[in-house]
Scaffold this motif. Structure first.
Motif, short mmCIF file in Angstrom:
data_model
loop_
_atom_site.label_atom_id
_atom_site.label_comp_id
_atom_site.label_asym_id
_atom_site.label_seq_id
_atom_site.Cartn_x
_atom_site.Cartn_y
_atom_site.Cartn_z
N VAL A 547 9.83 -5.69 -4.00
CA VAL A 547 8.63 -5.54 -3.17
C VAL A 547 8.56 -6.73 -2.22
CG1 VAL A 547 6.12 -5.27 -3.13
CG2 VAL A 547 7.45 -4.36 -5.05
N LEU A 548 8.27 -6.45 -0.95
CA LEU A 548 8.01 -7.49 0.03
C LEU A 548 6.52 -7.44 0.33
CD1 LEU A 548 9.21 -9.66 1.97
CD2 LEU A 548 9.31 -7.86 3.71
N VAL A 549 5.78 -8.50 -0.06
CA VAL A 549 4.34 -8.52 0.16
C VAL A 549 4.04 -9.53 1.24
CG1 VAL A 549 4.00 -10.18 -1.72
CG2 VAL A 549 2.07 -8.87 -0.89
N PHE A 550 3.19 -9.14 2.19
CA PHE A 550 2.74 -10.04 3.24
C PHE A 550 1.56 -10.83 2.69
CE2 PHE A 550 5.40 -7.27 5.61
CZ PHE A 550 5.83 -8.00 6.71
N ASP A 551 1.86 -11.97 2.12
CA ASP A 551 0.86 -12.84 1.51
C ASP A 551 0.18 -13.67 2.59
OD1 ASP A 551 -0.62 -14.24 -0.35
OD2 ASP A 551 1.04 -14.46 -1.75
N ASP A 552 -0.87 -14.40 2.21
CA ASP A 552 -1.57 -15.25 3.17
C ASP A 552 -0.65 -16.31 3.75
OD1 ASP A 552 -3.88 -13.84 2.72
OD2 ASP A 552 -4.65 -15.22 1.21
N ASP A 553 0.33 -16.76 2.97
CA ASP A 553 1.25 -17.79 3.43
C ASP A 553 2.53 -17.23 4.02
OD1 ASP A 553 -0.48 -19.80 2.57
OD2 ASP A 553 0.30 -19.68 0.53
N GLY A 554 2.65 -15.90 4.15
CA GLY A 554 3.84 -15.30 4.73
C GLY A 554 4.47 -14.32 3.76
N LEU A 563 6.03 -10.74 -8.58
CA LEU A 563 4.96 -10.94 -7.61
C LEU A 563 3.59 -11.02 -8.27
CD1 LEU A 563 6.13 -8.68 -4.67
CD2 LEU A 563 6.30 -11.15 -4.87
N LEU A 564 3.42 -10.33 -9.39
CA LEU A 564 2.16 -10.47 -10.11
C LEU A 564 1.93 -11.92 -10.53
CD1 LEU A 564 2.09 -7.31 -12.43
CD2 LEU A 564 0.61 -7.79 -10.47
N ALA A 565 3.02 -12.62 -10.80
CA ALA A 565 2.92 -14.02 -11.22
C ALA A 565 2.85 -14.98 -10.04
CB ALA A 565 4.11 -14.39 -12.11
N ARG A 571 -1.58 -9.64 -6.43
CA ARG A 571 -2.44 -9.37 -7.58
C ARG A 571 -3.73 -8.69 -7.16
NH1 ARG A 571 -0.64 -14.56 -9.11
NH2 ARG A 571 -2.57 -15.52 -8.39
N GLU A 572 -4.26 -9.09 -6.00
CA GLU A 572 -5.50 -8.46 -5.52
C GLU A 572 -5.25 -7.01 -5.15
OE1 GLU A 572 -8.92 -9.12 -2.07
OE2 GLU A 572 -7.27 -10.52 -2.29
N LEU A 573 -4.10 -6.73 -4.50
CA LEU A 573 -3.78 -5.35 -4.14
C LEU A 573 -3.59 -4.48 -5.38
CD1 LEU A 573 -1.25 -6.00 -1.23
CD2 LEU A 573 -3.54 -5.06 -1.01
N VAL A 574 -2.96 -5.05 -6.39
CA VAL A 574 -2.70 -4.29 -7.63
C VAL A 574 -3.99 -4.09 -8.42
CG1 VAL A 574 -1.49 -4.36 -9.84
CG2 VAL A 574 -0.29 -5.00 -7.76
N GLY A 575 -4.96 -5.00 -8.22
CA GLY A 575 -6.16 -5.01 -9.05
C GLY A 575 -6.86 -3.68 -9.19
N LEU A 576 -7.01 -2.96 -8.08
CA LEU A 576 -7.75 -1.70 -8.14
C LEU A 576 -6.98 -0.61 -8.87
CD1 LEU A 576 -9.31 -1.52 -4.57
CD2 LEU A 576 -10.42 -2.08 -6.72
N TRP A 577 -5.68 -0.84 -9.10
CA TRP A 577 -4.87 0.21 -9.72
C TRP A 577 -4.46 -0.11 -11.15
CZ3 TRP A 577 -3.73 4.89 -7.37
CH2 TRP A 577 -4.16 5.00 -6.06
N GLU A 578 -4.79 -1.34 -11.59
CA GLU A 578 -4.45 -1.68 -12.97
C GLU A 578 -5.39 -0.96 -13.93
OE1 GLU A 578 -4.68 -5.87 -13.14
OE2 GLU A 578 -2.55 -6.17 -12.73
N HIS A 579 -4.84 -0.55 -15.05
CA HIS A 579 -5.62 0.09 -16.13
C HIS A 579 -6.31 1.37 -15.66
CE1 HIS A 579 -4.79 -3.70 -17.94
NE2 HIS A 579 -5.61 -4.36 -17.14
#
Length: 591
Positions: A547-554, A563-565, A571-579
């Protein structure tokens, strides 16, 4: 921190109007005559007139004070006239900047109209104009009024002037020490409001997905947390008013206390009653109002000025805003391929920088990325982060400002359109369907595909119900009669049977329900070749190899677990889909 251009833009606006500022300073001297002469004239009127029974002399001194007030009023009028010569051109420059940025964004290739430009032009520019003028007035007023009052006080009682100046400076120090916190809380309040807006917009825009996944309670809780966070920042910002009150108490009222406590000593040492009264005039009509004006003006309008101008500068960049990194800044983010990838990679980007327009801020900056043949990459991140730009660069539809893009070892910039089409196929968000038969639409990129292969593709991508509803592969279709999701499904089958070894799905399944989207992506994941998915839902990332995530720092590259770590944004993007319970039949594992 605020946009670095806030200070530079403000300084440039002032420096460009040095002559007008000089005139403003000159009339400010005239305006401050009552502050300079008031205490002395009152002292003379009391000591040489009223206390010794010479009422005419006392009235004459007060007449001099009245004349000074009239002259000061003339100066005030000219100050306001001169203020317009500084403020209005600055407003015009900001308005021009906003309009030019809106036109550039709407007319550039792939650009779109920015509806927020109207708000910037009609509201934000006016806020900056008003607060800029207000700041000029309060800072100028404090410097000349407080300075004149201190000079007058110095002429009456030098020691007293020093004693009064100490708490005044202390009040300013208290205010200046708290100013960074005020700015930080003001910015936090703005960010909290924007986060709430984004969260609510995401919840409303994705309500079908939320309902389909049974995530209503989780989404409501998330929006509720944003509401609470914004309310907390509002309360904190309101409490900062206590700091302004403290600085006013120390710098404005403590000098009065000092003066009153020092009166017996001053009288014993030869200070007249009129001089004491004149000193009180200087403190209460000069220093105190000047301090109150600058504390309230900078603490209120100044914060609005910084935050609002910062928003304009970020949304409407001009030459100089996108200067390269300075000494001490971190190097640009680089996404590296995993060790052992085959050579040449299916996709390789080296030092790619891209911006929309020569003076715009880079969307991608010095990005390096390599994908091996057969790899499945998901690209995720907030809207506007550069995901679709990356897809266009890989597909050869956009050229980087610097750096190179290679597909299967061949430079994209040197490939003819026909050669490029043999290497990749891009499926955009809006699926293109033309009038004619369904069969012609599905064979558009590969006219020679055999019937059996086409039927297998229809089944693999879950398009059989659509084909049956339309009346079979030979049925005539009208694009306007198909839904957005049905057009996306037709485009997906067309890309699936194409011979290109690289498929790029740029939010190409966003109008499909989660089950059908998973079916389509799972089919492309099993298809021979390389797959790049600009993900609409974060669940797409769990199906990818990396996965390539466009984070705040790039951009940050890694597996889902890595990436979860490593990435707060991920982590914020995944948050709504966890559990969240996943409907049966939806494959979530990698291919």
């Amino acid at each position: 921190m605020s946009h670095p251009g806030v200070r530079r833009t403000t300084w440039n606006a002032l420096r460009a109007r040095r002559r007008e500022l000089g005139g403003l300073a000159g009339w400010s001297v005239v305006e401050s005559l009552p502050a300079l002469l008031g205490g002395v004239l009152v002292a003379r009127a009391v000591d040489q007139g009223f206390l010794v029974g010479r009422f005419g002399t006392g009235l004459a001194w007060l007449a001099g004070l009245a004349a000074a007030v009239l002259v000061g009023a003339v100066g005030t009028g000219r100050v306001y006239r001169g203020l317009g010569a500084v403020v209005e051109p600055f407003r015009d420059e900001l308005a021009t900047r906003v309009v030019r940025a809106a036109l550039d964004g709407a007319t550039r290739p792939g650009g779109r109209a920015d509806s927020a430009a109207v708000t910037r032009l009609t509201h934000q520019v006016e806020v900056v104009r008003d607060t800029f003028g207000g700041l000029l007035m309060v800072v100028r007023g404090f410097l000349f009024t407080a300075g004149s009052a201190l000079l007058g006080l110095l002429s009456l009682a030098p020691l007293l002037a020093g004693a009064v100046a100490v708490p005044l400076v202390a009040g300013l120090v208290v205010f200046a020490a708290g100013l960074p916190a005020m700015v930080a809380h003001q910015r936090a309040q703005v960010r909290a409001g924007e986060d709430l807006g984004r969260s609510a917009a995401t919840a409303l825009g994705g309500h079908r997905d939320v309902v389909a996944c049974g995530a209503q309670d989780r989404v409501v809780d998330d929006v509720g947390r944003r509401v609470t966070a914004q309310a907390r920042t509002e309360r904190t910002l309101a409490r900062m008013a206590a700091l302004r009150s403290l600085s006013l108490g120390v710098g404005g009222w403590l000098p009065v206390v000092v003066l009153l406590l020092a009166v017996p000593w001053l009288v014993r040492n030869g200070m007249s009653t009129g001089a004491v009264l004149g000193a009180l005039v200087y403190v209460t009509t000069g220093l105190q109002p000047a301090l109150h004006a600058i504390v309230v003006g900078v603490g209120g309008g100044g914060l609005r000025y910084v935050v609002t101008l910062d928003r304009i500068l970020r949304a409407c960049p001009v030459p100089g805003d996108d200067a390269g990194p300075t000494a001490g800044t971190a190097p640009p983010p680089v996404a590296h391929a995993a060790p052992g990838t085959a050579a040449p990679p299916a996709v390789r980007l080296r030092g790619v920088t891209f911006r929309y327009g020569p003076h715009a801020r880079p969307v991608l900056a010095d990005l390096t990325l390599a994908l091996s043949a057969g790899e499945h990459l998901a690209v995720v991140g907030p809207s506007g982060a550069g995901k679709s730009t990356l897809a266009a660069l890989i597909a050869g539809l956009a050229r980087p400002d610097s750096g190179t893009v290679h597909l299967a070892g061949a430079p994209v910039a040197a490939l003819a359109p026909a050669a490029l089409a043999r290497l990749r196929v891009l499926v955009p968000q809006e699926g293109y369907v033309r009038s004619g038969s369904l069969d012609d639409n599905l064979r558009y990129l590969c006219p020679d595909v055999d019937e059996a292969a086409l039927e297998r593709a229809v089944d693999a991508l879950g398009a059989r119900p659509l084909v049956s509803r339309l009346g079979g592969l030979g049925a005539a279709i009208e694009p306007g009669a198909l839904s957005a999701g049905e057009r996306q499904l037709v485009a997906a089958v067309r890309a699936y049977v194409a011979p290109a070894p690289l498929v790029i799905l740029d939010e190409a399944t966003c109008h499909l329900d989660p089950v059908l989207e998973a079916t389509v992506e799972d089919a492309f994941g099993r298809r021979p070749g390389t797959l790049v998915v600009v993900a609409h839902r974060i669940s797409s990332a769990t199906r990818a190899d990396r996965v390539l995530v466009f984070d705040d720092d790039g951009p940050v590259l890694g597996t889902h677990q890595e990436l979860l770590a490593r990435s707060p944004t991920y982590r914020e993007l995944v948050g709504l889909w966890e559990h969240v319970p996943v409907p049966s039949g939806v494959p979530l594992g990698g291919p």
